[in-house]
Design an enzyme around this catalytic site. Structure first.
Site, PDB file in Angstrom:
ATOM      1  N   LEU A 241      75.690   6.311  41.184  1.00 58.92           N
ATOM      2  CA  LEU A 241      76.258   7.110  40.103  1.00 58.92           C
ATOM      3  C   LEU A 241      76.444   8.541  40.601  1.00 58.92           C
ATOM      4  CD1 LEU A 241      74.294   5.828  36.968  1.00 58.92           C
ATOM      5  CD2 LEU A 241      76.239   4.819  38.164  1.00 58.92           C
ATOM      6  N   ASP A 242      77.672   8.837  40.995  1.00 53.86           N
ATOM      7  CA  ASP A 242      77.975  10.125  41.621  1.00 53.86           C
ATOM      8  C   ASP A 242      77.921  11.260  40.599  1.00 53.86           C
ATOM      9  OD1 ASP A 242      79.125  11.776  43.866  1.00 53.86           O
ATOM     10  OD2 ASP A 242      80.726  12.000  42.380  1.00 53.86           O
ATOM     11  N   ALA A 243      77.231  12.332  40.968  1.00 50.34           N
ATOM     12  CA  ALA A 243      77.190  13.561  40.161  1.00 50.34           C
ATOM     13  C   ALA A 243      76.834  13.290  38.703  1.00 50.34           C
ATOM     14  CB  ALA A 243      78.531  14.297  40.258  1.00 50.34           C
ATOM     15  N   VAL A 244      76.002  12.285  38.461  1.00 55.01           N
ATOM     16  CA  VAL A 244      75.723  11.846  37.096  1.00 55.01           C
ATOM     17  C   VAL A 244      74.998  12.911  36.283  1.00 55.01           C
ATOM     18  CG1 VAL A 244      73.533  10.716  37.671  1.00 55.01           C
ATOM     19  CG2 VAL A 244      74.890   9.869  35.746  1.00 55.01           C
TER      20      VAL A 244
END
Length: 584
Positions: A241-244
């Site tokens: 989960l990128d840059a969540v």
């Protein structure tokens, strides 16, 4: 006599869990229809499985490699086929997990400004290539969840007042006080955009080509869930989960790690693990250590969190020859409970983040580290503070160049220091992940950095497969030396139950020049004492100081030396690693 009611079917239990998540996220909305739609998109009304709580979905054989889909090229085939062939050829029975960085069409940020979530970038290959890789490796893929490209159909529709997209983005009055918002960039937060109803200002955490999605709109959440279902169908088992941490916005706050953000992670986990109980969520949260740890939740959020403090602390340790800060950090890291673990890395496609050592390294230590990295050819990327000033955000440099010397300058110990760093990563609690360029000893790529115009490109070289294979086969090449030594350490790690990601770990105190810790297998049959000379001077330590049990026979797995005399004194050469085990 009272008769107990029959247990609820899995589907009803899931429905209630999803409703509870949604009530927290959207307290003003009727959430049952949203829950039904999410279940339909994930096809949980057709096949709903029951995940086991606190189940470890990994063991000591799990080793990951991080790579772009086009890091290795062959003119005769799509890059994803070349990557698959390279990994099969060089890492049989060694690497079992591959994280392919965003392999979708994009417009900037080397893939993280996604313009089409449901397509594979045709310059890399197609979904059949992804599926083939997923049959041989656990496939990890990015869910670029915070933002999409300004060229995505959703944003184009927004600019035209059309759907889907007209209400997918965060509009903000530029007169609002946004000074508390935490930024990883120095570009303006808001982008002026022309729409049929006039000029609007949309939120852009990472730059004006990456427009933040509005998760306060459940239709955005539904679109993301639909994408997740496709990725599961295409063989993705691990979701990054990128840059969540940035996904929920609330005026008057720093818009980072908000309660709604954590609840969305819990919701996505609930949906994913009921679709595939063996799927894993990893949160990518490049933030101070304490905040990063919060994404474990109570073993109900991320299965794994990136150990973001490890890269800067370890590099600092090896260039200063002092492990005090690294040791203090390790002592303060809570053991991950079963069902969760750390995702350890010391190099990546980005840089060496500095936010994760806030509160761990003081300003003078950070400045000395930055200066040393600049001396070794590194670049500095910046972020904006609320007072309008800028602060170093990350160091951009290849790891092998970051370790070419100490704070005193370059020296002859570069390769030993580099291998030592990876030996430490391999032995620590958690799952180790190698950046592909570290595995093959790639150095700073100044030409690519100049060509692409951004600092991160310095560590994103593209190799021609034939050239790289020749270097790996050449005994006189440092690429060969690095490659062979790391392969051997990987193999050793995979064979040790004490290196299970959740095996017991205790920090040892053997002075500031020896970074040491103890691992014990979950069945308590194997102990490994991991000793690492992190200095450029020879160090000695008494076996008696590490309390080896005299009734066991002990052997260094790395050198194969056997220790019979428990009162003997060990001599560790500069950057030497010992894995002293009672079982081999």
């Amino acid at each position: 006599m009272h008769q107990s009611s029959a247990p609820l079917p899995i589907r009803e239990i899931l429905q209630q869990k999803v409703v509870d998540h949604l009530k927290f996220i959207y307290p003003q909305l009727e959430v049952e229809p949203i829950a039904n739609e999410l279940a339909r998109l994930m096809r949980l009304d057709e096949d709903c499985q029951s995940p086991l709580a606190h189940k470890n979905l990994w063991d000591q054989t799990d080793i990951a490699v991080i790579t772009y889909g086009n890091s290795i090229l062959n003119d005769n085939q799509p890059p994803l086929k070349t990557l698959h062939h390279f990994l099969q050829s060089h890492f049989p029975m060694l690497i079992n997990t591959v994280h392919i960085l965003p392999f979708f069409p994009y417009t900037s940020d080397d893939g993280f400004a996604v313009s089409a979530y449901k397509q594979v970038d045709p310059s890399l290959g197609d979904w059949s290539d992804i599926l083939r890789i997923s049959t041989d490796f656990h496939l990890m893929a990015d869910l670029v969840i915070n933002h999409c490209s300004a060229q995505h159909d959703w944003f184009i529709n927004y600019q035209q007042g059309a759907d889907p997209g007209s209400d997918f983005f965060v509009e903000m009055d530029p007169e609002e006080d946004l000074s508390k918002v935490v930024r990883p960039r120095i570009t303006p937060l808001l982008r002026a955009t022309t729409t049929p109803t006039g000029t609007k200002h949309v939120w852009c955490t990472f730059g004006h080509d990456q427009i933040d999605l509005n998760f306060a709109n459940p239709k955005v959440l539904a679109k993301i869930v639909d994408i997740i279902r496709l990725y599961l169908d295409m063989g993705v088992r691990i979701f990054r989960l990128d840059a969540v941490a940035f996904i929920w916005k609330k005026l008057g706050t720093n818009c980072l790690n908000l309660a709604e953000t954590h609840e969305i992670v819990r919701l996505l986990r609930t949906l994913i693990e009921h679709a595939n109980p063996n799927a894993v969520i990893i949160t990518e949260t490049n933030i101070p250590n304490r905040e990063n740890l919060s994404y474990f939740g109570n073993a109900n959020e991320a299965h794994c969190i990136y150990n973001f403090s490890l890269p800067p602390l370890l590099v600092n340790t090896l260039v200063t020859g002092n492990c005090r800060y690294l040791k203090n950090w390790l002592m303060g890291m809570p053991p991950a409970q079963n069902g969760t673990t750390y995702f350890n890395f010391i190099a990546s496609h980005d840089g060496i983040g500095l936010r994760p050592v806030e509160g761990l390294l003081d300003d003078s230590e950070q400045q000395a580290l930055i200066q040393t990295m600049e001396n070794f050819g590194g670049q500095i990327s910046w972020r904006a503070l609320d007072d309008g000033s800028n602060k170093p955000y990350e160091i951009n440099i290849s790891l092998i160049d970051a370790l070419k010397g100490t704070t005193a300058g370059e020296d002859e110990w570069q390769l030993q220091r580099f291998v030592c760093a990876h030996a430490i990563m391999l032995a620590l609690e958690g799952i180790p992940a190698f950046y592909l360029h570290s595995l093959v000893g790639t150095t700073n790529d100044y030409e690519r950095m100049k060509e692409h115009g951004h600092n991160r490109a310095i560590n994103r070289r593209q190799w021609q497969e034939q050239e790289l294979n020749e270097k790996l086969a050449d005994p006189d090449s440092h690429h060969h030396t690095v490659f062979q030594q790391l392969r051997r350490l990987i193999q050793l790690r995979r064979e040790q139950p004490a290196f299970h990601p959740n095996a017991t770990q205790f920090t040892l105190h053997l002075g500031d020049q020896i970074f040491a810790f103890w691992r014990q297998s979950q069945d308590r049959r194997q102990s490994i004492f991991c000793l690492n000379n992190i200095s450029d001077q020879t160090q000695t330590v008494s076996l008696n100081a590490i309390n080896l049990i005299g009734t066991d026979q002990w052997k260094d797995l790395v050198s194969n030396a056997i220790f019979d005399d428990m009162l003997a004194t060990l001599t560790l050469n500069p950057y030497q690693t010992l894995w002293i085990s009672n079982r081999w």
